[in-house]
Design an enzyme around this catalytic site. Structure first.
Site, PDB file in Angstrom:
ATOM      1  N   TYR A 153       0.699  -1.165  -0.055  1.00  0.00           N
ATOM      2  CA  TYR A 153       0.160   0.161  -0.055  1.00  0.00           C
ATOM      3  C   TYR A 153       0.968   1.287   0.010  1.00  0.00           C
ATOM      4  O   TYR A 153       1.554   1.594   0.914  1.00  0.00           O
ATOM      5  CB  TYR A 153      -1.050   0.006   1.314  1.00  0.00           C
ATOM      6  CG  TYR A 153      -1.810   1.079   1.467  1.00  0.00           C
ATOM      7  CD1 TYR A 153      -2.221   1.863   0.453  1.00  0.00           C
ATOM      8  CD2 TYR A 153      -2.328   1.342   2.798  1.00  0.00           C
ATOM      9  CE1 TYR A 153      -2.919   3.119   0.584  1.00  0.00           C
ATOM     10  CE2 TYR A 153      -3.253   2.356   2.864  1.00  0.00           C
ATOM     11  CZ  TYR A 153      -3.507   3.088   1.928  1.00  0.00           C
ATOM     12  OH  TYR A 153      -4.504   4.275   2.281  1.00  0.00           O
TER      13      TYR A 153
ATOM     14  N   LYS B  69      -1.826  -1.170  -4.052  1.00  0.00           N
ATOM     15  CA  LYS B  69      -2.855  -0.356  -3.918  1.00  0.00           C
ATOM     16  C   LYS B  69      -1.846   1.316  -3.841  1.00  0.00           C
ATOM     17  O   LYS B  69      -1.187   1.420  -3.129  1.00  0.00           O
ATOM     18  CB  LYS B  69      -3.308  -0.413  -2.294  1.00  0.00           C
ATOM     19  CG  LYS B  69      -4.560   0.716  -2.079  1.00  0.00           C
ATOM     20  CD  LYS B  69      -5.119   0.672  -0.822  1.00  0.00           C
ATOM     21  CE  LYS B  69      -6.041   2.064  -0.377  1.00  0.00           C
ATOM     22  NZ  LYS B  69      -6.538   1.684   0.869  1.00  0.00           N
TER      23      LYS B  69
END
Length: 365
Positions: free
Chosen positions: A194, A222
């Site tokens: 992420y 992400k």
């Protein structure tokens, strides 16, 4: 009495033997040269994951195909404990309206306000209650590699399908340090990395992702830097989910993103599914944008917490330091719901403004 005397003599004999033995040890130790202890650095040493955790793992390819993953909100009771009934209901709404995965204990779910015991318990509950219906991603990342390793071991042990890992924040490290950090957890199971520099204070550059992409457990990224960055990855066949709800439509249909890990889908999962599955739809995207913009007027999850309380899906309870949006913004949300249509939002109650004194702020939890 005779037995007591006999027992006392036995204890005296034991003490005498111990004294003689200890005395010999002392003499022997005097003749031995002392060596300074040496630090033992053990590379990549981790406790094995229990077999039931491994059995529950899903394949990396299964996860790579997911289009809509909701960063699920964690509701609270007035004393600050988890409202598990409301949580279960919210996850059910996600499943019914087409979300394919949930991030448990992420920023939106306020993992930063949880103890690790709470965190792992919520992952376990989500897996046990919904794991056959939806993919469960545990946010087991940390700015401490040791904590990330331990939490990820526990997360996979209780059955999460994949882990979400952020780069170390505040106590930032070098690029080599980032690679080493991610490699320390990647071998445990399917993992999404992420990247959200606005929160961590440090970008994860493509070079770091390329360095760890050789791992079979890297599901993808992400990405919150933007769609140009997403295109860099998708051109190299690295799976990416947009982390920006305001850009996810274009990311999906113009830049090659697999889908979105969404905050907005907590509120309108059906509409977000259409946005990810039904092809380019600029008019639907434009219809949702006022809601998305409203949600991020203040740092997430302040807007989402306020909205779910106004919809009657969760109690108006906030763990500090989060506080609700002010009344004029709550009134604005009521109008947004009416404009989009109440039927598209989770829950069944009428949307309300709520008075300031209806909100409960919990400082000790």
């Amino acid at each position: 009495m005779a037995m007591l005397k006999c027992y006392g003599a036995y204890l005296n004999e034991l003490a005498l033997q111990f004294s003689r033995s200890n005395s010999g040890d002392v003499k022997n130790r005097r003749n031995v040269k002392q060596k300074s202890p040496q630090a033992a650095a053990i590379s990549d040493f981790h406790r094995p994951i229990p077999s039931f955790g491994v059995k529950n793992m899903t394949s990396v390819d299964d996860i790579k195909s997911l289009r809509l993953i909701t960063a699920i909100k964690t509701p609270y009771l007035p004393d600050g404990r988890f409202d598990l009934k409301a949580y279960d209901a919210l996850v059910n709404m996600q499943i019914e309206d087409g979300a394919e995965g949930v991030i448990v204990g992420g920023t939106t779910g306020e993992g930063q306000l949880m103890s690790w015991d709470e965190h792992i318990m919520l992952i376990a509950r989500t897996v046990n209650s919904f794991g056959r219906l939806i993919k469960v991603f545990g946010n087991t990342g940390s700015n401490s590699t040791g904590e990330a390793i331990h939490a990820t071991e526990q997360g996979f042990a209780v059955g999460m399908h994949a882990a979400l890992h952020i780069n170390p924040y505040y106590g930032k490290t070098s690029m080599k340090g980032l690679v080493a950090h991610f490699k320390s957890v990647l071998h445990m199971g399917p993992t999404i990395i992420y990247n959200v520099p606005s929160r961590t204070g440090q970008d994860i550059p493509p070079g770091v992702i390329y360095s760890v992409a050789e791992s079979a457990n890297l599901v993808g990224v992400k990405e919150c830097v933007g769609n140009d960055r997403i295109k860099q990855y998708t051109d190299k066949r690295i799976v990416v989910w947009s982390g920006n709800d305001d850009e996810c439509h274009d990311a999906r249909w113009d830049y090659g993103a697999t889908g979105v890990i969404s905050v907005t889908s907590n509120l309108v999962p059906g509409l977000m599914r259409r946005l990810m599955f039904e092809g380019k739809n600029p008019s639907l995207n434009a219809k949702i944008m006022p809601l998305v913009n409203w949600l991020f007027l203040e740092p997430n999850p302040i807007g989402l917490n306020t909205a779910l309380a106004q919809l009657g899906v969760m109690r108006p309870v906030f763990r500090l330091p989060y506080v609700p949006l002010p009344r004029p913004k709550r009134e604005e949300f009521v109008n947004i719901v009416k404009e989009i249509g109440r039927e598209h939002f989770v829950g069944e109650k009428d949307v309300q403004v709520l008075d300031d004194d209806e909100f409960v702020l919990v400082g000790r939890y």
